[in-house]
Design a protein around this motif. Sequence first.
Motif, PDB file in Angstrom:
ATOM      1  N   PHE A 583       1.056  -1.040  -0.078  1.00 25.15           N
ATOM      2  CA  PHE A 583       0.007   0.481   0.072  1.00 25.15           C
ATOM      3  C   PHE A 583       1.227   0.855   0.396  1.00 25.15           C
ATOM      4  CE2 PHE A 583      -2.737   2.961   3.002  1.00 25.15           C
ATOM      5  CZ  PHE A 583      -3.771   3.569   1.303  1.00 25.15           C
ATOM      6  N   ALA A 584       2.165   0.938   0.924  1.00 26.81           N
ATOM      7  CA  ALA A 584       2.573   2.507   0.931  1.00 26.81           C
ATOM      8  C   ALA A 584       3.381   2.556  -0.641  1.00 26.81           C
ATOM      9  CB  ALA A 584       3.946   2.688   2.080  1.00 26.81           C
ATOM     10  N   TYR A 585       4.275   1.347  -0.917  1.00 28.06           N
ATOM     11  CA  TYR A 585       4.534   1.966  -1.853  1.00 28.06           C
ATOM     12  C   TYR A 585       3.702   2.246  -3.269  1.00 28.06           C
ATOM     13  CZ  TYR A 585       7.186  -0.320  -5.840  1.00 28.06           C
ATOM     14  OH  TYR A 585       7.779   0.628  -7.342  1.00 28.06           O
ATOM     15  N   TYR A 586       2.707   1.585  -3.211  1.00 30.22           N
ATOM     16  CA  TYR A 586       1.902   2.002  -4.664  1.00 30.22           C
ATOM     17  C   TYR A 586       1.447   3.093  -4.381  1.00 30.22           C
ATOM     18  CZ  TYR A 586       2.283  -2.472  -6.789  1.00 30.22           C
ATOM     19  OH  TYR A 586       2.177  -3.419  -7.307  1.00 30.22           O
ATOM     20  N   ILE A 587       1.249   3.711  -3.819  1.00 30.88           N
ATOM     21  CA  ILE A 587       0.719   5.052  -2.987  1.00 30.88           C
ATOM     22  C   ILE A 587       1.812   6.356  -3.202  1.00 30.88           C
ATOM     23  CG2 ILE A 587       0.229   7.052  -0.715  1.00 30.88           C
ATOM     24  CD1 ILE A 587      -2.118   5.302  -0.716  1.00 30.88           C
ATOM     25  N   ALA A 588       2.838   6.012  -2.869  1.00 27.82           N
ATOM     26  CA  ALA A 588       4.526   6.441  -3.493  1.00 27.82           C
ATOM     27  C   ALA A 588       4.551   6.433  -5.055  1.00 27.82           C
ATOM     28  CB  ALA A 588       5.522   5.720  -2.135  1.00 27.82           C
ATOM     29  N   LYS A 589       4.502   5.409  -5.373  1.00 31.82           N
ATOM     30  CA  LYS A 589       4.529   5.532  -6.458  1.00 31.82           C
ATOM     31  C   LYS A 589       3.230   6.362  -7.130  1.00 31.82           C
ATOM     32  CE  LYS A 589       5.192   2.053 -10.394  1.00 31.82           C
ATOM     33  NZ  LYS A 589       4.474   1.073 -10.619  1.00 31.82           N
ATOM     34  N   GLU A 590       2.649   6.303  -6.876  1.00 36.50           N
ATOM     35  CA  GLU A 590       0.976   7.062  -7.325  1.00 36.50           C
ATOM     36  C   GLU A 590       1.188   8.806  -7.434  1.00 36.50           C
ATOM     37  OE1 GLU A 590      -2.362   6.912  -9.614  1.00 36.50           O
ATOM     38  OE2 GLU A 590      -1.535   5.636  -8.836  1.00 36.50           O
ATOM     39  N   ASN A 591       2.349   8.643  -6.499  1.00 31.98           N
ATOM     40  CA  ASN A 591       2.686  10.164  -5.822  1.00 31.98           C
ATOM     41  C   ASN A 591       3.758  10.933  -6.462  1.00 31.98           C
ATOM     42  OD1 ASN A 591       0.098  10.557  -4.887  1.00 31.98           O
ATOM     43  ND2 ASN A 591       0.822  10.398  -2.483  1.00 31.98           N
ATOM     44  N   ASN A 592       5.001  10.082  -6.970  1.00 32.14           N
ATOM     45  CA  ASN A 592       5.946  10.295  -8.364  1.00 32.14           C
ATOM     46  C   ASN A 592       6.953  10.046  -7.376  1.00 32.14           C
ATOM     47  OD1 ASN A 592       4.777   9.849 -10.689  1.00 32.14           O
ATOM     48  ND2 ASN A 592       4.165  12.402 -10.576  1.00 32.14           N
ATOM     49  N   CYS A 593       6.938   9.966  -5.817  1.00 31.17           N
ATOM     50  CA  CYS A 593       7.798   9.899  -4.841  1.00 31.17           C
ATOM     51  C   CYS A 593       8.630   8.528  -5.361  1.00 31.17           C
ATOM     52  CB  CYS A 593       7.440   9.572  -3.785  1.00 31.17           C
ATOM     53  SG  CYS A 593       5.846  10.619  -2.592  1.00 31.17           S
ATOM     54  N   ASP A 594      10.029   9.752  -5.371  1.00 31.08           N
ATOM     55  CA  ASP A 594      11.465   9.056  -5.235  1.00 31.08           C
ATOM     56  C   ASP A 594      11.599   7.756  -4.346  1.00 31.08           C
ATOM     57  OD1 ASP A 594      13.789   8.415  -5.748  1.00 31.08           O
ATOM     58  OD2 ASP A 594      14.887  10.390  -5.477  1.00 31.08           O
ATOM     59  N   ILE A 595      10.889   6.570  -4.660  1.00 27.64           N
ATOM     60  CA  ILE A 595      10.313   5.644  -3.467  1.00 27.64           C
ATOM     61  C   ILE A 595      12.100   4.748  -3.037  1.00 27.64           C
ATOM     62  CG2 ILE A 595       9.914   3.559  -3.346  1.00 27.64           C
ATOM     63  CD1 ILE A 595       7.680   4.263  -5.336  1.00 27.64           C
ATOM     64  N   ASP A 596      12.626   4.796  -3.488  1.00 29.52           N
ATOM     65  CA  ASP A 596      14.023   3.974  -2.754  1.00 29.52           C
ATOM     66  C   ASP A 596      14.749   5.218  -2.108  1.00 29.52           C
ATOM     67  OD1 ASP A 596      13.526   1.586  -4.555  1.00 29.52           O
ATOM     68  OD2 ASP A 596      14.480   1.862  -6.110  1.00 29.52           O
ATOM     69  N   LYS A 597      15.034   6.624  -2.709  1.00 29.23           N
ATOM     70  CA  LYS A 597      15.757   7.295  -2.216  1.00 29.23           C
ATOM     71  C   LYS A 597      15.165   8.759  -1.312  1.00 29.23           C
ATOM     72  CE  LYS A 597      18.804   7.928  -5.288  1.00 29.23           C
ATOM     73  NZ  LYS A 597      18.460   6.680  -6.142  1.00 29.23           N
ATOM     74  N   PRO A 598      13.873   8.237  -0.376  1.00 27.94           N
ATOM     75  CA  PRO A 598      13.234   9.133  -0.408  1.00 27.94           C
ATOM     76  C   PRO A 598      13.504  10.914   0.404  1.00 27.94           C
ATOM     77  CG  PRO A 598      12.402   7.084   0.863  1.00 27.94           C
ATOM     78  CD  PRO A 598      13.991   7.101   0.070  1.00 27.94           C
ATOM     79  N   ARG A 599      13.183  11.932   0.427  1.00 28.39           N
ATOM     80  CA  ARG A 599      13.866  12.952   0.641  1.00 28.39           C
ATOM     81  C   ARG A 599      14.392  13.087   1.619  1.00 28.39           C
ATOM     82  NH1 ARG A 599       8.629  16.117   0.498  1.00 28.39           N
ATOM     83  NH2 ARG A 599       7.994  16.055   2.856  1.00 28.39           N
ATOM     84  N   ASN A 600      15.266  13.383   2.005  1.00 26.12           N
ATOM     85  CA  ASN A 600      15.823  13.218   3.820  1.00 26.12           C
ATOM     86  C   ASN A 600      16.404  12.321   4.255  1.00 26.12           C
ATOM     87  OD1 ASN A 600      15.097  16.399   3.023  1.00 26.12           O
ATOM     88  ND2 ASN A 600      13.717  16.284   4.488  1.00 26.12           N
ATOM     89  N   LEU A 601      16.455  11.533   3.499  1.00 24.84           N
ATOM     90  CA  LEU A 601      16.493   9.751   4.950  1.00 24.84           C
ATOM     91  C   LEU A 601      17.860   9.799   3.959  1.00 24.84           C
ATOM     92  CD1 LEU A 601      13.135   8.687   4.942  1.00 24.84           C
ATOM     93  CD2 LEU A 601      14.470   9.661   6.849  1.00 24.84           C
ATOM     94  N   ALA A 602      18.937   8.344   4.839  1.00 24.89           N
ATOM     95  CA  ALA A 602      19.697   7.700   4.428  1.00 24.89           C
ATOM     96  C   ALA A 602      19.419   6.311   5.920  1.00 24.89           C
ATOM     97  CB  ALA A 602      20.416   8.322   5.151  1.00 24.89           C
ATOM     98  N   LYS A 603      20.323   5.240   4.567  1.00 25.62           N
ATOM     99  CA  LYS A 603      20.111   4.534   4.887  1.00 25.62           C
ATOM    100  C   LYS A 603      20.173   3.459   5.876  1.00 25.62           C
ATOM    101  CE  LYS A 603      18.233  -0.238   3.824  1.00 25.62           C
ATOM    102  NZ  LYS A 603      16.986  -0.647   4.088  1.00 25.62           N
ATOM    103  N   SER A 604      21.577   4.302   6.164  1.00 33.12           N
ATOM    104  CA  SER A 604      22.404   3.534   7.208  1.00 33.12           C
ATOM    105  C   SER A 604      22.570   4.934   8.155  1.00 33.12           C
ATOM    106  CB  SER A 604      23.399   2.425   6.678  1.00 33.12           C
ATOM    107  OG  SER A 604      25.049   2.661   7.484  1.00 33.12           O
ATOM    108  N   VAL A 605      22.259   4.840   9.242  1.00 36.49           N
ATOM    109  CA  VAL A 605      22.616   6.241  10.090  1.00 36.49           C
ATOM    110  C   VAL A 605      23.733   6.254  11.122  1.00 36.49           C
ATOM    111  CG1 VAL A 605      21.066   7.974  10.944  1.00 36.49           C
ATOM    112  CG2 VAL A 605      20.171   6.530   9.935  1.00 36.49           C
ATOM    113  N   THR A 606      24.973   6.431  10.499  1.00 28.72           N
ATOM    114  CA  THR A 606      26.113   6.266  11.105  1.00 28.72           C
ATOM    115  C   THR A 606      25.957   7.166  12.262  1.00 28.72           C
ATOM    116  OG1 THR A 606      27.117   6.518   9.833  1.00 28.72           O
ATOM    117  CG2 THR A 606      26.607   4.307   9.450  1.00 28.72           C
ATOM    118  N   VAL A 607      25.380   8.354  11.775  1.00 31.22           N
ATOM    119  CA  VAL A 607      26.042   9.565  12.807  1.00 31.22           C
ATOM    120  C   VAL A 607      24.630   9.346  14.123  1.00 31.22           C
ATOM    121  CG1 VAL A 607      27.389  10.592  11.576  1.00 31.22           C
ATOM    122  CG2 VAL A 607      24.822  11.479  10.906  1.00 31.22           C
ATOM    123  N   GLU A 608      24.683  10.358  14.425  1.00 33.94           N
ATOM    124  CA  GLU A 608      23.604  10.624  15.608  1.00 33.94           C
ATOM    125  C   GLU A 608      22.606  11.707  15.527  1.00 33.94           C
ATOM    126  OE1 GLU A 608      25.554  11.486  19.685  1.00 33.94           O
ATOM    127  OE2 GLU A 608      23.339  11.511  20.629  1.00 33.94           O
TER     128      GLU A 608
END
Length: 608
Positions: A583-608
């Motif tokens: 559901f989250a995936y298709y809503i994001a796709k419908e809204n043309n979001c950058d699904i694999d790399k959402p804004r402001n986020l990082a995969k591995s949070v190596t700083v506090e």
Amino acid sequence: MCGIVGFVGKKQAAPILLECLEKLEYRGYDSAGISLLSDSKITTHKTTGRIHKLNELTDCGKSLVGNIGIGHTRWATHGAPSDRNAHPHMSNDNKFSVVHNGIIENYIELTNKLKSQGIKFNSETDTEVVAHLLSMYYTGDFLEAVHKTVSVLEGSFALGILCQDYPGKLICVRNSSPLIIGVGENENFIASDVTALISHTRDVIYLQDGEIAELSENEVVVFDSKLQKVNKEKSKINWNIDAAEKGGYNHFMEKEIYEQPKAVKDTIEPRIKNGKIVFDDLSLSAKDLSKFNRIVITACGSASYAGQVGRYVLEELLRIPVEVDLASEFRYRNPVVDQNTLMLVISQSGETADTIAAMKEAKARGAHILAIVNVVGSTIAKLADDVLYTWAGPEIAVATTKGYTTQLALLYLIAIFMAEKTKRISDVQTSALLADVEKLPELMQKTLDMNQNIDQLSKKYNTNRSIFFIGRNIDYAVSLEGSLKLKEISYIHSEAYAAGELKHGTLSLIDEGRLVVALCSYEKLFDKLMSNIKEVKARGAKVLSVAQEGNTDIYTESSDVLLVPRINPLFAASLVVLPLQLFAYYIAKENNCDIDKPRNLAKSVTVE
Ligand code: F6R
């Protein structure tokens, strides 16, 4: 988080560095750069934005000469994303070029000292000070300059460094930030993680905190913090290249959603032998397990939500108290843990800074640390007393899916294992529970097959600006994950509530047309949840329910229903979460979001 790569060999370095950096894109970044060393001169190219901009600037690296170089993707912490703040950073005499992941905590003090000596700074980063310190300590010996520099740095840092006077040498340092070395034929690499390297080599060396390595085309020499040589073993990476490619799917997240039945099977199957759970290498005996009078689970984000599900299962089977603590809170809370506490640390990456700090805190107070980790050789795996790996393979999409469900699978196994070893459940109960767990991969596949038309629902609901998730018991724990998945990739505001809490404030947010996703798999409390559904409907909400197959009552009160196959309610989270991910995936796709790399986020949070 920032990504580091480096190469030394016979080939042209720049195209390799750019290709390796692309593999690290999933970690999240806002600018990128590379430095090449050729003819005793370091040249640096950097830019804000994506790596394709660097590719355009350099004809995919082909226009840059040099067989040795370093590269970086930056996720801004100190100083805005800008060309100036992008790495690599150079010393003013152009002798040194540095890429860095982590945070130099004493950079202000060091910077002020250098500024008072007349050294000019060109960026707002904490990293630049490293380049100037190298130049200050350099008396002709590259390794010595690195060693002296590192000895005055505080904080977390993985560094890749070039020195103009050493045309065939690259030096790297690891301290509380991930960095590995790839060993090839007449070429060697550094990288923040293995995904950058697997198309070049499967032989890697894991560095420990404080170690410094000197790489040349034919040699890797590792030193400890006192500059004594250390013998390091090579490890083999057994992930295949396809695992790090999209393989025909539109997004890594979509691919990883559909990989879950296999990932869970790979996590469970090798550990069930002759009807019993076997955890190879686990140091804990039945006697050790019996002494634990409490379990504390610590983790961040989705991993902590996996822990929330685990709490219900562990408490049910073990009858000892289980707490779930966010690592970022636990580390600063003066927590009450002792040698009778088992701490379960959950982390896909094994590199999350807060989780590492929380586990260190608990370890110092005597707790036994059992880590559930996906990345072999990661910091958490190395620091824990015991580690059990989730065999999910590389997870590239920032939003975790198979990481989460394999964590659930291991938590079930740990709960059953501990309950059986401490004689809280009989052999018959153990067999029955294991039979249910073993059904999961097949039932997960069935769940994915049953929910193939969720994309239609996303068209109906994608304009909602705020979506609520409710549930009771394990459904509540899953609602936390469903809500996080939706908000992080679609940027739609969403919150999860224990359904019984609605009347205590939240109900005032429910208005005409508001979407409420009601998780109704926990049938013991179905009637209670139905009352909650009626409450929100009476205030105008639309209800999208997720229920077990065969539950016909749910249709009367729902606008739409998503079904999951029937399973032992203890393990239902593994199925209920799947339609929520889709559901989250298709809503994001419908809204043309950058699904694999959402804004402001990082995969591995190596700083506090
Ligand atoms: C959300 C997500 C994050 C991670 C969290 C912990 O989709 O992926 O919330 O779960 O950052 O990361 P790890 O598991 O690597 O410690």
